[in-house]
Design a protein around this motif. Structure first.
Motif, short mmCIF file in Angstrom:
data_model
loop_
_atom_site.label_atom_id
_atom_site.label_comp_id
_atom_site.label_asym_id
_atom_site.label_seq_id
_atom_site.Cartn_x
_atom_site.Cartn_y
_atom_site.Cartn_z
N PHE A 99 0.83 -1.20 0.00
CA PHE A 99 0.00 0.00 0.00
C PHE A 99 0.87 1.25 0.00
O PHE A 99 0.57 2.22 -0.71
CB PHE A 99 -0.94 0.01 1.21
N ALA A 100 1.93 1.28 0.80
CA ALA A 100 2.82 2.44 0.84
C ALA A 100 3.45 2.69 -0.52
O ALA A 100 3.57 3.84 -0.96
CB ALA A 100 3.89 2.25 1.91
N PHE A 101 3.85 1.61 -1.19
CA PHE A 101 4.46 1.73 -2.51
C PHE A 101 3.47 2.32 -3.52
O PHE A 101 3.78 3.27 -4.24
CB PHE A 101 4.95 0.36 -2.98
N THR A 102 2.25 1.79 -3.56
CA THR A 102 1.27 2.28 -4.53
C THR A 102 0.76 3.67 -4.14
O THR A 102 0.45 4.48 -5.02
CB THR A 102 0.08 1.32 -4.66
N PHE A 103 0.69 3.96 -2.84
CA PHE A 103 0.28 5.30 -2.40
C PHE A 103 1.31 6.34 -2.84
O PHE A 103 0.96 7.45 -3.25
CB PHE A 103 0.08 5.34 -0.89
N GLY A 104 2.58 5.99 -2.78
CA GLY A 104 3.63 6.89 -3.25
C GLY A 104 3.49 7.18 -4.73
O GLY A 104 3.69 8.32 -5.18
N GLN A 105 3.10 6.17 -5.50
CA GLN A 105 2.88 6.38 -6.93
C GLN A 105 1.66 7.26 -7.17
O GLN A 105 1.66 8.10 -8.07
CB GLN A 105 2.72 5.04 -7.63
N CYS A 106 0.62 7.08 -6.36
CA CYS A 106 -0.57 7.93 -6.49
C CYS A 106 -0.25 9.38 -6.16
O CYS A 106 -0.74 10.29 -6.82
CB CYS A 106 -1.69 7.43 -5.57
N VAL A 107 0.55 9.59 -5.13
CA VAL A 107 0.95 10.95 -4.77
C VAL A 107 1.73 11.59 -5.91
O VAL A 107 1.53 12.77 -6.24
CB VAL A 107 1.77 10.96 -3.46
N ALA A 108 2.60 10.82 -6.55
CA ALA A 108 3.37 11.34 -7.67
C ALA A 108 2.46 11.73 -8.83
O ALA A 108 2.63 12.79 -9.44
CB ALA A 108 4.39 10.31 -8.13
N LYS A 109 1.48 10.89 -9.11
CA LYS A 109 0.56 11.19 -10.21
C LYS A 109 -0.36 12.36 -9.87
O LYS A 109 -0.59 13.24 -10.70
CB LYS A 109 -0.27 9.94 -10.52
N PHE A 157 8.43 6.12 -0.47
CA PHE A 157 7.38 5.89 0.52
C PHE A 157 7.56 4.53 1.19
O PHE A 157 7.36 4.41 2.40
CB PHE A 157 6.00 5.98 -0.13
N LEU A 158 7.93 3.52 0.43
CA LEU A 158 8.17 2.19 0.99
C LEU A 158 9.32 2.21 1.97
O LEU A 158 9.24 1.62 3.06
CB LEU A 158 8.43 1.18 -0.12
N SER A 159 10.39 2.92 1.64
CA SER A 159 11.53 2.99 2.56
C SER A 159 11.19 3.77 3.82
O SER A 159 11.66 3.44 4.91
CB SER A 159 12.75 3.59 1.86
N LEU A 160 10.35 4.80 3.70
CA LEU A 160 9.88 5.52 4.89
C LEU A 160 9.07 4.59 5.79
O LEU A 160 9.21 4.63 7.01
CB LEU A 160 9.06 6.74 4.49
N TYR A 161 8.22 3.76 5.20
CA TYR A 161 7.42 2.81 5.97
C TYR A 161 8.30 1.79 6.68
O TYR A 161 8.13 1.53 7.86
CB TYR A 161 6.41 2.12 5.06
N VAL A 162 9.26 1.23 5.96
CA VAL A 162 10.16 0.23 6.57
C VAL A 162 10.98 0.88 7.67
O VAL A 162 11.19 0.29 8.74
CB VAL A 162 11.05 -0.42 5.49
#
Length: 67
Positions: A16-26, A43-48
């Motif tokens: 979800f964090a990975f796809t949310f980061g892509q949505c924010v970019a778009k 976003f994924l690295s921030l979550y981890v």
């Protein structure tokens, strides 16, 4: 069993964090400047990183129902 549930939850929220980061970019039109996947990885690295720094509290919360 609790470890399996925790792992599935960790992976699901990570995706979800990975796809949310892509949505924010778009949505913010940052995809015109950088690739969407790069912001997804950020976003994924921030979550981890968040999970790593708070791992003691997260384990305590997962184990509370078993006590």
């Amino acid at each position: 069993m609790a470890i399996l549930i925790g792992l599935i939850f960790f992976l699901a929220v990570g995706y979800f964090a990975f796809t949310f980061g892509q949505c924010v970019a778009k949505f913010s039109r940052l995809d015109k400047l950088i690739n969407k996947k790069i912001l997804g990885v950020v976003f994924l690295s921030l979550y981890v990183g968040y999970v790593y720094t708070n791992q003691a509290m997260i384990i305590e919360v997962f184990m509370a129902p078993l006590k």
